[in-house]
Design a protein around this motif. Structure first.
Motif, mmCIF file in Angstrom:
data_model
loop_
_atom_site.group_PDB
_atom_site.id
_atom_site.type_symbol
_atom_site.label_atom_id
_atom_site.label_comp_id
_atom_site.label_asym_id
_atom_site.label_seq_id
_atom_site.Cartn_x
_atom_site.Cartn_y
_atom_site.Cartn_z
ATOM 1 N N HIS A 191 0.845 -1.185 0.000
ATOM 2 C CA HIS A 191 0.000 0.000 0.000
ATOM 3 C C HIS A 191 0.887 1.245 0.000
ATOM 4 O O HIS A 191 2.013 1.219 0.492
ATOM 5 N N THR A 234 0.322 4.070 1.662
ATOM 6 C CA THR A 234 0.414 4.646 3.004
ATOM 7 C C THR A 234 -0.382 3.818 3.987
ATOM 8 O O THR A 234 -1.448 3.291 3.645
ATOM 9 N N TYR A 235 0.139 3.707 5.184
ATOM 10 C CA TYR A 235 -0.607 3.084 6.277
ATOM 11 C C TYR A 235 -0.917 4.155 7.322
ATOM 12 O O TYR A 235 -0.085 5.025 7.603
ATOM 13 N N TYR A 236 -2.090 4.057 7.901
ATOM 14 C CA TYR A 236 -2.498 4.976 8.961
ATOM 15 C C TYR A 236 -2.718 4.180 10.245
ATOM 16 O O TYR A 236 -3.378 3.137 10.231
ATOM 17 N N THR A 237 -2.191 4.686 11.346
ATOM 18 C CA THR A 237 -2.255 3.976 12.618
ATOM 19 C C THR A 237 -3.036 4.782 13.650
ATOM 20 O O THR A 237 -2.852 5.996 13.769
ATOM 21 N N VAL A 283 -4.039 -0.526 12.461
ATOM 22 C CA VAL A 283 -3.426 -0.080 11.207
ATOM 23 C C VAL A 283 -4.447 -0.208 10.088
ATOM 24 O O VAL A 283 -5.054 -1.266 9.897
ATOM 25 N N ASN A 314 -5.260 0.817 5.778
ATOM 26 C CA ASN A 314 -4.642 1.197 4.514
ATOM 27 C C ASN A 314 -5.175 2.543 4.053
ATOM 28 O O ASN A 314 -5.944 3.198 4.771
ATOM 29 N N GLU A 315 -4.788 2.960 2.839
ATOM 30 C CA GLU A 315 -5.185 4.287 2.359
ATOM 31 C C GLU A 315 -6.681 4.387 2.103
ATOM 32 O O GLU A 315 -7.226 5.487 1.985
ATOM 33 N N LEU A 366 3.842 -6.510 8.619
ATOM 34 C CA LEU A 366 3.500 -5.868 7.349
ATOM 35 C C LEU A 366 4.706 -5.666 6.441
ATOM 36 O O LEU A 366 4.551 -5.334 5.255
ATOM 37 N N LEU A 370 5.794 1.966 9.851
ATOM 38 C CA LEU A 370 4.579 2.731 10.102
ATOM 39 C C LEU A 370 4.979 4.155 10.456
ATOM 40 O O LEU A 370 5.692 4.371 11.448
#
Length: 279
Positions: free
Chosen positions: A28, A30-33, A46, A48-49, A90, A94
């Motif tokens: 992906h 970008t990952y967002y946490t 976590v 994904n976009e 992953l 992150l």
């Protein structure tokens, strides 16, 4: 619409529970946490976009008390540990994280939470209040979100999609654990582990009923004067089987509970994360 929103919430929670044990490993951008520093448990989500859960981890701890960080080094160590675990799963680093704080505590602890997240080598993109985070998932327009955490019960009244009142009072999971410890002659830690086991909930409910009724009274007092026809329970303590029935009977207000209330706020935190730094 209400039932549809709850169903969507439950589907998201179920998806997250699945990726905790079976992370979705794809490439992906970008990952967002989302980092939820709870009184009883620290949770990392976590996404994904597309804001779909792809991995998660959590661990029970005592680095936070009543919504405030009491073990700063321990909190950093734990967040770093969970972050490293997810990065290994992953196969990536992150970078971005969001977090949340209890209502009306920004001046007291917002800076500490920001420092913990940054010390774990995240770029922190936002810190929001927990009710707003929970409603990122629940999507309710009118009603009250009742966040029953380890140390406190937070109540947020929502009217036309906007939070019109927040309150946070000192009764929560810790008080339930103390009641279990006294009634069953266990240490606090033994009682906490006993309480978490769903197999014991039916046995514990009569013992814990007075504390739950106190929480119900807090809710009734805080929503008085507002047009609240529905309550939505979130937070780890709301996982207690049957708690929603006692609260509904005591308050006289229809009470809803997602399939796993502990994960609603962490998921909402992750949904607020972006790659744009706003704090």
């Amino acid at each position: 619409m209400m039932e549809q929103n709850l169903q969507t919430c439950n589907e998201l929670v179920a998806k997250f529970e699945s990726v905790i044990t079976n992370p979705i490993i794809k490439e992906h951008e970008t990952y967002y946490t989302g980092v939820d520093l709870g009184t009883a448990c620290v949770v990392l989500v976590v996404m994904n976009e597309k804001y779909e859960p792809v991995a998660g981890a959590y661990e029970y701890s005592d680095v936070v008390k009543d919504g405030m960080i009491v073990d700063y080094f321990g909190a950093i160590t734990l967040v770093k540990k969970l972050k490293a675990k997810l990065e290994e799963q992953l196969g990536t680093q992150l970078l971005y994280a969001a977090s949340a704080i209890p209502p009306d505590t920004e001046s007291l602890d917002g800076g500490a939470i920001k420092n913990v997240i940054q010390s774990a080598e995240f770029e922190i993109t936002s810190i929001l209040d927990e009710p707003t985070a929970a409603n990122n998932v629940l999507k309710i327009k009118n009603g009250a979100i009742v966040d029953i955490g380890g140390g406190t019960t937070g109540i947020s009244i929502i009217n036309n999609g906007k939070v019109v009142k927040v309150s946070d009072e000192a009764t929560g999971g810790t008080h339930l654990t103390l009641t279990v410890a006294g009634a069953m002659h266990k240490s606090f830690d033994e009682a906490e582990l006993f309480k978490r086991n769903k197999a014991h909930h039916q046995e514990l409910l009569p013992i814990l009923k007075p504390v739950i009724e106190k929480i119900s009274t807090i809710i009734t007092d805080q929503v008085a004067g507002y047009d609240v026809n529905d309550l939505y329970l979130v937070g780890g303590t709301a996982c207690l089987a049957g708690i929603e029935k006692i609260i509904e009977k005591r308050t006289g207000i229809t009470t809803h509970k997602p399939i796993n209330p502990m994960f609603v706020t962490p998921l909402g935190i992750a949904k607020s994360c972006t790659d744009i730094i706003t704090v």
